[in-house]
Every structure is written in structure tokens, then in C-alpha cells.
Design an enzyme around this catalytic site. Structure first.
Site, PDB file in Angstrom:
ATOM      1  N   LEU A   1     -21.300   6.547  34.970  1.00 14.82           N
ATOM      2  CA  LEU A   1     -20.686   7.885  34.069  1.00 14.82           C
ATOM      3  C   LEU A   1     -21.533   8.424  32.371  1.00 14.82           C
ATOM      4  O   LEU A   1     -22.372   7.487  32.583  1.00 14.82           O
ATOM      5  CB  LEU A   1     -19.533   7.299  33.030  1.00 14.82           C
ATOM      6  CG  LEU A   1     -17.765   6.843  34.102  1.00 14.82           C
ATOM      7  CD1 LEU A   1     -16.718   6.112  33.812  1.00 14.82           C
ATOM      8  CD2 LEU A   1     -17.684   8.530  35.098  1.00 14.82           C
TER       9      LEU A   1
ATOM     10  N   HIS B   1     -14.877  -2.972  42.273  1.00 14.44           N
ATOM     11  CA  HIS B   1     -16.148  -3.502  42.887  1.00 14.44           C
ATOM     12  C   HIS B   1     -16.049  -4.087  43.739  1.00 14.44           C
ATOM     13  O   HIS B   1     -15.608  -6.010  43.678  1.00 14.44           O
ATOM     14  CB  HIS B   1     -17.528  -3.883  42.047  1.00 14.44           C
ATOM     15  CG  HIS B   1     -18.661  -4.073  42.683  1.00 14.44           C
ATOM     16  ND1 HIS B   1     -19.038  -2.984  42.526  1.00 14.44           N
ATOM     17  CD2 HIS B   1     -19.407  -4.887  43.282  1.00 14.44           C
ATOM     18  CE1 HIS B   1     -20.551  -3.147  43.265  1.00 14.44           C
ATOM     19  NE2 HIS B   1     -20.272  -4.831  43.820  1.00 14.44           N
TER      20      HIS B   1
ATOM     21  N   ASP C   1     -18.794  -0.160  31.340  1.00 15.43           N
ATOM     22  CA  ASP C   1     -19.903  -0.410  29.760  1.00 15.43           C
ATOM     23  C   ASP C   1     -21.187   0.745  30.849  1.00 15.43           C
ATOM     24  O   ASP C   1     -20.497   0.918  31.697  1.00 15.43           O
ATOM     25  CB  ASP C   1     -19.990  -1.141  29.350  1.00 15.43           C
ATOM     26  CG  ASP C   1     -20.762  -1.698  30.361  1.00 15.43           C
ATOM     27  OD1 ASP C   1     -21.523  -2.101  31.450  1.00 15.43           O
ATOM     28  OD2 ASP C   1     -21.261  -3.603  29.901  1.00 15.43           O
TER      29      ASP C   1
HETATM   30  C1  GRF Z   1     -13.748   0.166  47.452  1.00 12.38           C
HETATM   31  O1  GRF Z   1     -14.776  -1.291  48.224  1.00 12.38           O
HETATM   32  C2  GRF Z   1     -14.223  -0.059  46.136  1.00 12.38           C
HETATM   33  O2  GRF Z   1     -14.349  -1.822  45.483  1.00 12.38           O
HETATM   34  C3  GRF Z   1     -15.823   0.699  46.087  1.00 12.38           C
HETATM   35  O3  GRF Z   1     -15.457   1.800  46.815  1.00 12.38           O
HETATM   36  C4  GRF Z   1     -14.292   1.695  47.558  1.00 12.38           C
HETATM   37  C5  GRF Z   1     -13.670   2.458  47.741  1.00 12.38           C
HETATM   38  O4  GRF Z   1     -11.958   2.640  48.467  1.00 12.38           O
HETATM   39  N1  GRF Z   1     -15.970   0.372  44.494  1.00 12.38           N
HETATM   40  P1  GRF Z   1     -10.785   3.611  48.656  1.00 12.38           P
HETATM   41  O5  GRF Z   1     -11.592   4.680  48.269  1.00 12.38           O
HETATM   42  O6  GRF Z   1     -10.089   2.988  46.742  1.00 12.38           O
HETATM   43  O7  GRF Z   1     -10.257   3.433  49.929  1.00 12.38           O
END
Ligand code: GRF
Length: 205
Positions: free
Chosen positions: A98, A114, A146
Site C-alpha cells: 500500500l 500472514h 504500517d
Molecule cells: C493466505 O495464506 C494469507 O495468509 C496470505 O495470502 C493467502 C490468501 O489466501 N496473506 P485466501 O485468498 O484468503 O484464500
């Protein structure tokens, strides 16, 4: 009777949208009280999550990033969010950093999930990084966004074991299952307003 005012959430996706769906289900089931998913925004017109959102009668908007600078793209995203009077933004597999403009418009009001126990393994392919490093436990983290890469204040984390027989796919699956419930729990904390950010720590009031 006064009209009930709900906290308005936007979910930003780029792909399959399983976390988006988990959040939408949690809101529908009352696990995130007084909250509504006001819009699901994708930067990818073909994101599978868009169809899933529509099948749940969620409003969807595509803000294509192709051919535009990050700043231009983010300004349009912020305009969409402001039009919808969004209180909090949940990134759910949104594959784009972002801009400063976006971050300052929604300071401490953007959440991300994450697939590792941050600060270990930020960035792409967190599950692969965990396997390559040889950790015995990994997990998932919901944090405020952030200007750092996956480095904002941590709202919630969950531990997931790494098994000897794991590959990227099996570990990702095990972590993803926990992501779905963790994200809803973290969103409920944030929308309840019962927390404060003290330095880097998010603490319950
Ligand atoms: C997930 O593993 C999330 O932690 C990461 O990207 C993936 C997204 O998966 N940031 P989804 O599109 O929510 O199925």
C-alpha cells in the site's frame, strides 16, 4: 427507534478469497458483533473470490491495477473505501503493497493476515521459508499494516506444528485452517474497540 450503526468493513482480495469468505461467515454468524462487510474489493478482475463474494450477496468492486502506478491505483481504492464510509480494511490475500496515501488515510485501521509467526518469515512464500529454515512450529499472524513489510503491531497469533512429512502444500493447508478462525477473532477484538496500541503492542482494555 435509532438505527443500529454497524462497523463497516472492506475486504481487499487478489485471489481465491478463502479468508474473505471466513470473515463473511463469521460476521453472518454473529462472531463479529455489530459489524458488516460493506464491500469486497479486488485488484484482479478474475479473482475467484469475487464470484464467491457475489454468491454471498456481498457488494463487489474491481479496481484494476493494470497499467497504473501504485499511487494512482491506491487513490482510487481510497476513494471507493471513503464512499462506502469504511471503518476498517481487511487485507485477505491482497498482493499489493500500500502507498503512503492509503496508509495515512487508514492509519491503524488496516489489518492483514500472514501465514507465519511474524516477525519470522515476512514477505512471499512464508510457508516455504518456514520449511527451508527447518522450524518445528510456524503459524499465522493478524497484524495492523504500517509502512514496513508485514511488520506492523500484532493483534493475534496462532501456533501450527510443522511435521516431518510436510511439504509446502500440507503446511499451507494446516496454517490456512487456523487463519480462518484467527482472522475473525482478531477482527472481533478490533471492532469491539476494546484494545489500545501501546508502542508496538496491541493490548486489551
Ligand atoms: C493466505 O495464506 C494469507 O495468509 C496470505 O495470502 C493467502 C490468501 O489466501 N496473506 P485466501 O485468498 O484468503 O484464500
Amino acid at each position: 427507534m435509532p438505527r443500529e450503526v454497524k462497523t463497516k468493513i472492506a475486504i481487499l482480495i487478489s485471489g481465491r478469497g478463502s479468508n474473505m469468505l471466513a470473515l463473511a461467515d463469521a460476521v453472518r454468524e454473529g462472531r463479529v458483533p455489530e459489524t458488516e462487510i460493506a464491500v469486497v474489493v479486488s485488484d484482479q478482475p478474475n479473482a475467484a473470490g469475487l464470484g464467491i463474494a457475489q454468491s454471498r450477496n456481498l457488494k463487489t468492486v474491481v479496481v484494476e491495477r493494470r497499467g497504473r502506478s501504485r499511487d494512482e491505483h491506491d487513490r482510487e481504492l481510497v476513494t471507493v473505501l471513503q464512499e462506502q464510509r469504511i471503518d476498517f480494511v481487511c487485507l485477505a490475500g491482497f498482493m499489493r503493497l500500500l502507498s503512503a496515501h492509503f496508509l495515512s488515510a487508514y492509519r491503524n485501521r488496516i489489518l492483514n493476515i500472514h501465514p507465519s509467526l511474524l516477525p519470522a518469515f515476512p514477505g512471499l512464500d512464508a510457508q516455504k521459508q518456514a520449511l527451508e529454515h527447518g522450524v518445528k512450529f510456524s503459524g499465522c499472524t493478524v497484524h495492523f499494516v504500517d509502512q514496513t513489510l508485514d511488520g506492523g503491531p500484532i493483534i493475534a497469533q496462532r501456533i501450527v506444528p510443522v511435521l516431518d512429512e510436510d511439504n509446502e502444500e500440507t503446511l499451507s493447508e494446516r496454517i490456512l485452517e487456523e487463519e480462518h478462525s484467527l482472522y475473525a477473532e482478531a477482527l472481533a477484538v478490533v471492532t469491539s474497540g476494546n484494545y489500545e496500541i501501546v508502542g508496538r503492542r496491541v493490548v486489551r482494555k
